[in-house]
Design an enzyme around this catalytic site. Structure first.
Site, short mmCIF file in Angstrom:
data_model
loop_
_atom_site.label_atom_id
_atom_site.label_comp_id
_atom_site.label_asym_id
_atom_site.label_seq_id
_atom_site.Cartn_x
_atom_site.Cartn_y
_atom_site.Cartn_z
N LEU A 1 0.83 -1.20 0.00
CA LEU A 1 0.00 0.00 0.00
C LEU A 1 0.87 1.26 0.00
O LEU A 1 2.07 1.19 0.22
CB LEU A 1 -0.93 -0.01 1.20
CG LEU A 1 -1.96 -1.17 1.20
CD1 LEU A 1 -2.65 -1.29 2.54
CD2 LEU A 1 -2.98 -1.00 0.08
N THR B 1 6.17 0.71 2.19
CA THR B 1 7.19 1.57 2.79
C THR B 1 6.52 2.44 3.84
O THR B 1 5.84 3.42 3.50
CB THR B 1 7.88 2.42 1.72
OG1 THR B 1 8.47 1.57 0.75
CG2 THR B 1 8.97 3.29 2.35
N LYS C 1 14.52 -0.03 4.78
CA LYS C 1 13.91 0.46 3.55
C LYS C 1 13.98 1.98 3.48
O LYS C 1 14.30 2.57 2.43
CB LYS C 1 12.45 0.00 3.45
CG LYS C 1 11.72 0.51 2.21
CD LYS C 1 12.41 0.09 0.92
CE LYS C 1 11.78 0.70 -0.33
NZ LYS C 1 10.44 0.21 -0.63
#
Length: 291
Positions: free
Chosen positions: A67, A98, A173
């Site tokens: 998402l 993320t 990330k």
């Protein structure tokens, strides 16, 4: 027959993951808040469409979530039709979005209360890299749960790195994307400078690709930089802005200076204000040409 995999979120990244899973023969159930998008993807790939996140989760032992941001993730897990309500005991949720490490940690309790396990498993790589099955999964959480999810992740990932406890993947990330956004800004500025100094755009990029700066990012974004109007959007600038805000919050919480990220965030903000929100990350070069 392989067990069904649920994929919640069929944006650019989620759709590419579904296509890879189907190419590997996996039965897939998809859910997207915009139902027409899920239906179109199902028509292309042969996936099944669920009417809610709950129904999608109920169909699978491994649930992959992809998402746009923290708010969308939280909303998808909550409520009577949310993901958590449909989880099977023993299921594994691979959260590939993320988002903030704190968002992931906050969701772990409700998932565990349903008898399932949450992994943060964001991926390093863009849509074309997913399509080639070559992204790297940056995983945090329980090792046994990751082993359950590995055969599913292997459909679109060439490497799965277990980085530590829950939140480690989300942290890395953001760290990696901070480097990506810095590279993007550096390439954009250098390319526009070369052009303004009289060097042909493609000739300049050939030098980038053949030089010490030729990171994988430089190669896989080449078409986007050379032909910005003829290359599909892979990573929108409004999502870049979201990443940079999360990165700065993470840095502030950990007492780390992020001077480059501060500059990048300011410049991306200028591009958004100029109407570039829906453009690809590489459109920073187009923005610089206009200023």
């Amino acid at each position: 027959m392989d067990e069904t995999v649920a994929v919640i979120g069929t944006g650019n990244m989620g759709a590419a993951m579904v296509a890879r899973l189907r190419a590997h023969g996996r039965p897939v159930t998809v859910f997207n808040r915009t139902g027409s998008r899920a239906a179109a993807l199902a028509a292309r790939t042969g996936a099944e469409v669920a009417t809610s996140a709950r129904a999608a989760a109920a169909s699978a032992r491994v649930v992959v979530v992809s998402l746009a941001d923290d708010a969308a993730v939280a909303a998808t897990y909550e409520g009577t039709d949310g993901l958590v309500a449909g989880l099977r005991p023993g299921a594994v949720v691979a959260e590939t979005s993320t988002v903030s490490p704190e968002t992931v940690r906050a969701l772990a309790g409700p998932v565990a209360a349903a008898g399932a396990t949450l992994l943060d498993a964001p991926v390093s790589g863009s849509v074309p890299v997913v399509e080639r099955g070559e992204v790297t999964v940056l995983a945090g959480g329980d090792a046994a749960a990751l082993d359950t999810a590995r055969p599913v992740l292997a459909a679109f990932a060439s490497r799965v790195l277990h980085l530590g406890p829950l939140g480690s993947g989300a942290t890395m990330k953001l760290v990696v994307n901070g480097v990506v956004h810095s590279l993007n800004q550096a390439v954009s500025e250098a390319l526009v400078l070369a052009e303004r100094a009289g060097v042909d755009r493609r000739a300049a990029y050939e030098v980038f690709a053949a030089s010490a700066v030729a990171a994988p990012f430089v190669h896989y974004k080449r078409a986007a930089f050379e032909d910005p109007d003829g290359t599909p959007v892979a990573f929108r600038l409004d999502l870049v802005a979201k990443d940079l805000a999360l990165l700065e919050a993470l840095a502030a919480a950990n007492g780390a200076r992020m001077d480059q990220a501060d500059t990048n965030r300011r410049l991306v903000g200028e591009a958004l204000a100029a109407g570039y929100a829906d453009r690809d990350i590489s459109a920073m070069a187009a923005f610089l040409r206009s200023t």
